[in-house]
Each structure stands twice: as C-alpha cells, then as structure tokens.
Design a protein around this motif. Structure first.
Motif, mmCIF file in Angstrom:
data_model
loop_
_atom_site.group_PDB
_atom_site.id
_atom_site.type_symbol
_atom_site.label_atom_id
_atom_site.label_comp_id
_atom_site.label_asym_id
_atom_site.label_seq_id
_atom_site.Cartn_x
_atom_site.Cartn_y
_atom_site.Cartn_z
ATOM 1 N N LEU A 115 -8.500 -7.408 7.806
ATOM 2 C CA LEU A 115 -9.090 -6.067 7.775
ATOM 3 C C LEU A 115 -10.613 -6.116 7.830
ATOM 4 O O LEU A 115 -11.249 -5.247 8.432
ATOM 5 N N ALA A 116 -11.207 -7.151 7.236
ATOM 6 C CA ALA A 116 -12.665 -7.304 7.304
ATOM 7 C C ALA A 116 -13.104 -7.584 8.739
ATOM 8 O O ALA A 116 -14.111 -7.037 9.217
ATOM 9 N N ASP A 150 0.803 -1.219 0.000
ATOM 10 C CA ASP A 150 0.000 0.000 0.000
ATOM 11 C C ASP A 150 0.838 1.273 0.000
ATOM 12 O O ASP A 150 0.534 2.222 -0.711
ATOM 13 N N ASN A 208 -6.290 4.119 -1.226
ATOM 14 C CA ASN A 208 -6.970 2.845 -1.030
ATOM 15 C C ASN A 208 -8.486 2.981 -1.148
ATOM 16 O O ASN A 208 -9.169 2.029 -1.548
ATOM 17 N N SER A 227 -5.596 -14.037 5.484
ATOM 18 C CA SER A 227 -5.098 -13.052 4.515
ATOM 19 C C SER A 227 -5.227 -11.662 5.131
ATOM 20 O O SER A 227 -5.958 -11.455 6.108
ATOM 21 N N THR A 228 -4.506 -10.708 4.532
ATOM 22 C CA THR A 228 -4.627 -9.327 4.998
ATOM 23 C C THR A 228 -6.055 -8.828 4.818
ATOM 24 O O THR A 228 -6.611 -8.152 5.695
ATOM 25 N N THR A 229 -6.677 -9.191 3.694
ATOM 26 C CA THR A 229 -8.055 -8.760 3.422
ATOM 27 C C THR A 229 -9.012 -9.279 4.481
ATOM 28 O O THR A 229 -9.879 -8.545 4.970
ATOM 29 N N ILE A 255 -2.559 -12.266 9.460
ATOM 30 C CA ILE A 255 -2.639 -12.131 7.999
ATOM 31 C C ILE A 255 -2.155 -13.430 7.342
ATOM 32 O O ILE A 255 -2.431 -14.514 7.835
ATOM 33 N N ASP A 256 -1.433 -13.318 6.240
ATOM 34 C CA ASP A 256 -1.019 -14.476 5.462
ATOM 35 C C ASP A 256 -0.078 -15.391 6.259
ATOM 36 O O ASP A 256 0.821 -14.910 6.960
#
Length: 298
Positions: free
Chosen positions: A188-189, A49, A270, A183-185, A154-155
């Motif tokens: 964050l969710a 990012d 972002n 995962s990072t996604t 995360i990953d």
C-alpha cells in the motif's frame, strides 16, 4: 437460638434452590430466562479490514437499540471453534465457499449461516486508472519495462500470493515480471507513492478493500480466470442464535452492502485514529441513513 439457626438454614436452602433454578434457566439459551431477547451480545472478528469495519458498525447500531456489545479480535480458527462452543455469538466475515472451507466443514454443522451480505470477494490484479492502455492481465505482456518488471504483492504466505504465482505463467508473464512480496503495508505504501507521482504500478489486491475508495484504481480483467471466482461473505451465528437474538437475526438477514459502500466504510474506519473505530462507524452510518434504514430501521 434454635429458631435462629433454623431460620438461617431455611434461608440458605432457599438461596441454593434459587441458584439451581437460575443455572437450569441458563442452560436453555441466553434469551430464555425472561422469554425475551438477550440484550448482551459477543461479536468475534478477525483483523481483516472489512470485518473490523462491519463489526464496529454493528456495535454502534446495536448499542443504539440498547444492547451491550462486546467485541473480541481472534484468529480465524479460534473464531470458528469459539462459535461452535457458544462464544462468541456472532461472526460477520465468513468467506465461503473457498477461503474458510476447512473451518466450515469442521464446525458448520454446529453453527447458523445467517446469510450473505456481500458477494464480490475477489482476488485481483489492479493498476491506477490513469494507465489507460492496460485493462486486462493480457495487456501486461510486453509492458514489463514500464513496471520495472515487478508486480507488487503482499505477504509471502497469503492465498493471494499463491494465486498470483500461478497466474503469472498462465498469462506467459514469467520471463518479464517478478512477484515482489513483503507485506500488505509495504504494498500500500508503494501504491500510494506511485499514485502521488502518477507513475506506473501493478499490484495484487482484493475486494473488499478501502484502497478502492482512496485511490483511482481499476481491476484488470482476467479472461483466463486465473485469479479464481468471487466468494461470498457470510454472517455466522452460534447454535440457537436466531432463537436467542431474533431482532439481530432479522437485521443480519436484511444486511447488504455494495462494493462502493463497503469500500467507503472501510476507508472511513481505516482513516480514523486507533481506538476511534466506533466513532468512525457512527460517522459513516450518519452519512448513509438510507443504507442503515434498509436493514436496521430508524
């Protein structure tokens, strides 16, 4: 007829000599043909990012100065190998001295270190600010049930994951918490949902990251130093970069962003639709003229 053939041969010879002169001039560096700074620059970036954010910020600012800016996304290994071979010209996200140590050891002697623009590249354990009774990693002990016994990560293959796995026994949290990786996604969710509902959550995170601008977060202090020391983010040029791009080099060497500035820039980009990264960078630049003028001028 003979005169016409001689004329054509003479023209061909002149053209060939001109081509040789151009090739020879090109060997001296991209800016050497005219004795002036090259106005076409290639910036390579990785899909992190902060690198996406600063790359598009530089694309916007350099195009304002009349440059043609080409941006190419690559993996980190090819970025360093490409720089060593002369293309791309510039990379703005060299993590040193640890994360990119192997690449720097291999390729560093062929590159130009243009300086540090951010010096708080840290790995962190973070919670929302409304969790007022948790301020240190040590404070997690005995509070496992509040968090469902989970540190949201995360990953599985990330360096942050490896560091966190070592941190858990260092603080005696092994029987109480499990590191949940995906995962990072996904992390964050989960963070977004917890904050929206004002529920407890502890996550693995890092600086710089746009989440610090979007959510009310705080890093837990790390008295044992288990999460490691802060790293520096360097701008790195190919060989002869400062010679071929003196104006850009001056910009890069003056370039500095605080954690809040970088987080807000990342968050702006972002939040933008895909393909609108440069428009978002322009919006941020226009809203922060003092920051831009400090290194790019008016």
């Amino acid at each position: 007829m003979l005169s016409s053939r001689r004329s054509r041969r003479l023209c061909a010879l002149i053209a060939a000599l001109a081509a040789l002169v151009m090739v020879a001039a090109g060997c001296g560096g991209r800016g050497s043909q005219t004795g002036q700074e090259a106005k076409s620059i290639n910036i390579g970036y990785i899909a992190w990012d902060e690198d996406i954010a600063v790359t598009y910020l530089y694309k916007e600012l350099l195009e304002r100065k009349g440059y043609t800016v080409n941006t190419t996304e690559l993996e980190v290994g090819p970025i360093y190998a490409g720089l060593a071979q002369g293309n791309p010209d510039l990379f703005l996200d060299g993590w040193l001295p640890q994360t990119h140590a192997d690449y720097w050891k291999q390729y560093g002697p062929k590159l130009e270190d243009l300086g540090v623009w951010y010096d708080q590249g840290t790995l962190n354990i973070a919670v929302p600010k409304y969790m007022t009774d948790v301020n240190s990693i040590e404070d997690l002990k005995g509070k496992g049930p509040q968090f469902g016994g989970v540190i949201t990560g995360i990953d599985p293959g990330a360096g942050l994951t490896r560091t966190t796995k070592a941190m858990i026994p260092a603080y005696g949290l092994g029987g109480e918490y499990q590191l949940q990786t995906s995962s990072t996604t996904a992390m964050l969710a989960s963070l977004d949902k917890a904050v929206q509902e004002q529920k407890p959550i502890v996550v693995t995170l890092w600086h710089p990251h746009w989440a610090y601008a979007r959510y009310p977060l705080k890093d837990l202090t790390d008295p044992k130093g288990a999460m490691g020391k802060a790293e520096e983010l360097h701008a790195i040029g190919r060989a002869n970069f400062s010679k071929d791009f003196p104006e850009v080099t001056e910009m890069v060497k003056k370039f500095k962003l605080t954690d809040d500035q970088l987080s807000s820039l990342e968050n702006e980009i972002n939040s933008a639709p895909k393909g609108q990264e440069q428009a978002a960078a322009k919006k941020w630049a226009d809203a922060h003229p003092d920051v831009i003028n400090s290194f790019a001028g008016k």
